[in-house]
Write a protein that holds these residues in place. Structure first.
Motif, short mmCIF file in Angstrom:
data_model
loop_
_atom_site.label_atom_id
_atom_site.label_comp_id
_atom_site.label_asym_id
_atom_site.label_seq_id
_atom_site.Cartn_x
_atom_site.Cartn_y
_atom_site.Cartn_z
N SER A 133 0.83 -1.21 0.00
CA SER A 133 0.00 0.00 0.00
C SER A 133 0.86 1.25 0.00
O SER A 133 0.64 2.19 -0.77
N GLU A 134 1.85 1.27 0.87
CA GLU A 134 2.69 2.46 0.99
C GLU A 134 3.49 2.71 -0.29
O GLU A 134 3.58 3.84 -0.78
N TYR A 135 4.06 1.65 -0.84
CA TYR A 135 4.89 1.79 -2.03
C TYR A 135 4.05 2.25 -3.22
O TYR A 135 4.44 3.18 -3.94
N LEU A 136 2.90 1.62 -3.44
CA LEU A 136 2.09 1.96 -4.61
C LEU A 136 1.55 3.38 -4.52
O LEU A 136 1.48 4.09 -5.53
N ASN A 137 1.15 3.81 -3.35
CA ASN A 137 0.66 5.19 -3.21
C ASN A 137 1.78 6.20 -3.42
O ASN A 137 1.59 7.24 -4.05
N GLU A 138 2.98 5.87 -2.90
CA GLU A 138 4.10 6.79 -3.04
C GLU A 138 4.53 6.92 -4.51
O GLU A 138 4.82 8.01 -4.98
N ARG A 139 4.52 5.80 -5.24
CA ARG A 139 5.03 5.80 -6.60
C ARG A 139 3.97 6.13 -7.67
O ARG A 139 4.30 6.64 -8.74
N LEU A 140 2.71 5.80 -7.39
CA LEU A 140 1.70 5.90 -8.44
C LEU A 140 0.73 7.07 -8.31
O LEU A 140 0.10 7.46 -9.29
N ALA A 141 0.57 7.62 -7.12
CA ALA A 141 -0.41 8.70 -6.94
C ALA A 141 -0.09 9.87 -7.88
O ALA A 141 1.04 10.36 -7.93
N GLY A 142 -1.08 10.25 -8.67
CA GLY A 142 -0.92 11.37 -9.60
C GLY A 142 -0.51 10.95 -10.99
O GLY A 142 -0.52 11.77 -11.91
N LEU A 143 -0.16 9.67 -11.19
CA LEU A 143 0.23 9.20 -12.52
C LEU A 143 -1.01 8.82 -13.32
O LEU A 143 -1.97 8.28 -12.78
N ARG A 144 -0.96 9.09 -14.63
CA ARG A 144 -2.09 8.71 -15.48
C ARG A 144 -2.04 7.22 -15.76
O ARG A 144 -0.98 6.66 -16.03
N LEU A 145 -3.20 6.58 -15.67
CA LEU A 145 -3.28 5.15 -15.90
C LEU A 145 -2.85 4.80 -17.32
O LEU A 145 -3.13 5.53 -18.26
N GLY A 146 -2.19 3.68 -17.46
CA GLY A 146 -1.80 3.21 -18.78
C GLY A 146 -0.46 3.74 -19.26
O GLY A 146 -0.03 3.40 -20.37
N THR A 147 0.21 4.55 -18.46
CA THR A 147 1.49 5.11 -18.90
C THR A 147 2.64 4.17 -18.53
O THR A 147 2.52 3.30 -17.67
N ASN A 148 3.78 4.41 -19.16
CA ASN A 148 4.97 3.61 -18.86
C ASN A 148 5.45 3.83 -17.43
O ASN A 148 6.06 2.93 -16.84
N ALA A 149 5.17 5.00 -16.89
CA ALA A 149 5.59 5.28 -15.51
C ALA A 149 4.92 4.33 -14.53
O ALA A 149 5.55 3.88 -13.55
N VAL A 150 3.67 3.97 -14.78
CA VAL A 150 2.98 3.01 -13.92
C VAL A 150 3.63 1.64 -14.06
O VAL A 150 3.90 0.95 -13.06
N ARG A 151 3.89 1.24 -15.30
CA ARG A 151 4.50 -0.08 -15.53
C ARG A 151 5.88 -0.16 -14.88
O ARG A 151 6.22 -1.17 -14.25
N ARG A 152 6.66 0.91 -15.00
CA ARG A 152 8.00 0.89 -14.42
C ARG A 152 7.96 0.77 -12.90
O ARG A 152 8.79 0.07 -12.29
N ALA A 153 7.00 1.43 -12.28
CA ALA A 153 6.89 1.34 -10.82
C ALA A 153 6.54 -0.07 -10.37
O ALA A 153 7.02 -0.53 -9.32
N LEU A 154 5.72 -0.75 -11.16
CA LEU A 154 5.33 -2.11 -10.80
C LEU A 154 6.45 -3.12 -11.06
O LEU A 154 6.43 -4.22 -10.50
N GLU A 155 7.40 -2.75 -11.90
CA GLU A 155 8.49 -3.67 -12.26
C GLU A 155 9.85 -3.15 -11.79
O GLU A 155 10.89 -3.51 -12.34
N GLU A 156 9.85 -2.33 -10.77
CA GLU A 156 11.08 -1.69 -10.28
C GLU A 156 12.18 -2.73 -9.99
O GLU A 156 12.01 -3.60 -9.13
N PRO A 157 13.29 -2.68 -10.72
CA PRO A 157 14.33 -3.71 -10.58
C PRO A 157 15.05 -3.69 -9.23
O PRO A 157 15.65 -4.70 -8.84
N SER A 158 15.01 -2.56 -8.52
CA SER A 158 15.73 -2.50 -7.24
C SER A 158 14.99 -3.21 -6.11
O SER A 158 15.55 -3.40 -5.03
N LEU A 159 13.75 -3.62 -6.36
CA LEU A 159 12.98 -4.33 -5.33
C LEU A 159 13.46 -5.77 -5.21
O LEU A 159 14.06 -6.33 -6.12
N SER A 160 13.13 -6.37 -4.09
CA SER A 160 13.49 -7.78 -3.89
C SER A 160 12.61 -8.67 -4.76
O SER A 160 11.56 -8.24 -5.25
#
Length: 347
Positions: A182-209
């Motif tokens: 919840s915390e990560y998705l709100n921090e990274r996605l709030a304010g982003l337009r749906l369907g953009t690459n920015a949303v996809r990149r946040a969901l696939e962030e390589p630095s995550l475990s």
């Protein structure tokens, strides 16, 4: 016959054609030369008017039913009439009796109110298409642990759209992972337009475990659910449609009501010309739908200055009051655009 029926028309022929159209729209009765002279106070004889009407008929702008001495406009005449109105009216819309100021940010309520007011003002079927949810931004994401192996993801958009998805996991889900999600998705996605690459990149962030990426991958389809939500169409005037219809319009409206059951067709018609600065008219065969060959559709886009979000339209018989329909649709679209300016943010 010239490809453009307006080419070569004299001022008197244009005036006569306008008189025939306006009179036929008002009465539904064929218009004769003598009636035109008496009604409009023309300074020419009925025989002169008759000759001019014959020329207009030769150009495909008028026809006469059966043995009637009067003429009625053709679809080409209505097309010409609508084009002249569109060109004549100023880009700035007339004021329209629609007040959305008390609805705050409730977009659905605003769309419903627009359709109802527009229908009451024109006695036609009002159509208002809602913005597709992928044009909105992410407002909030909630990740809830329903039980040790079941998680529910909820996405709320900036216009109040909501998508939910329940995901079952084979292994137990740690409560701390759900809270982190919840915390990560709100921090990274709030304010982003749906369907953009920015949303996809946040969901696939390589630095995550690996465990965090797998968890987000399981929740990711909820964002697709939001984007694939069926676009909504708000209708105004369906209840009174048949009651108020003229006898010669009953069959048309029966076809229209059947078509309403397949709203995708009407959404397609409304969406084919989304242009923030243009009002448009489709007459009869231009609608390219078998149920609407005797109908006309007047539409105008609403949205932000940067992009159109949806359309406002009026559907009625080919013999509609185009002047009133165009002014009403333009005015309603302008008021709705003012409303959505405060709801949608630039992204």
């Amino acid at each position: 016959m010239a490809s453009d029926p307006a080419v070569g028309l004299t001022p008197r022929q244009r005036d006569l054609l306008a008189l025939v159209i306006e009179e036929y729209i008002a009465t539904g009765q064929p218009v004769g030369s003598r009636y035109l002279v008496e009604r409009a106070g023309l300074s020419v004889s009925p025989s002169t008017v008759r000759n001019e009407l014959a020329e207009l008929e030769a150009r495909g702008l008028l026809t006469h039913p059966h043995t009637s001495a009067g003429r009625v406009p053709t679809e080409r005449a209505y097309r010409l009439h609508a084009d002249q109105l569109l060109a004549r009216q100023e880009a700035r819309a007339d004021s329209f009796p629609l007040d959305l100021s008390e609805l705050q940010r409730e977009i659905d309520s605003a769309l419903e109110a627009t359709s109802e007011v527009l229908s009451r003002a024109t006695h036609m079927l009002a159509l208002v298409s809602a913005p597709q949810l992928q044009t909105t931004t992410v407002k909030h994401v909630e990740v809830l642990l329903l039980n040790p192996r079941t998680v529910m993801a909820v996405v709320i958009t900036s216009t109040g759209g909501v998508a939910k998805r329940v995901v079952a996991f084979e292994d137990q889900v740690d409560g701390g992972l759900a809270k982190w999600g919840s915390e990560y998705l709100n921090e990274r996605l709030a304010g982003l337009r749906l369907g953009t690459n920015a949303v996809r990149r946040a969901l696939e962030e390589p630095s995550l475990s690996t465990g965090e990426r797998r968890f987000l991958a399981a929740l990711a389809p909820v964002f697709t659910d939001v984007m694939q939500a069926e676009q909504r169409l708000f209708l105004g005037g369906t209840t009174e449609l048949l009651e108020a219809a003229r006898e010669d319009e009953l069959e048309l409206y029966r076809h229209v009501l059947v078509t309403l059951e397949r709203r995708a067709a009407l959404l397609g018609l409304l969406g084919e010309a989304l242009d923030p600065l243009r009002t448009w008219v489709r007459v009869g065969g231009e609608l390219d739908h078998p149920a609407l060959q005797d109908a006309a559709l007047v539409g105008s886009a609403y949205g932000r200055t940067t992009r159109a979000l949806g359309s406002v339209g009026l559907l009625g018989p080919v013999r509609m009051d185009y002047d009133k329909a165009i002014r009403s649709v333009r005015g309603a679209a302008q008021e709705l655009s003012r409303f959505v300016e405060e709801v949608y943010e630039d992204n």
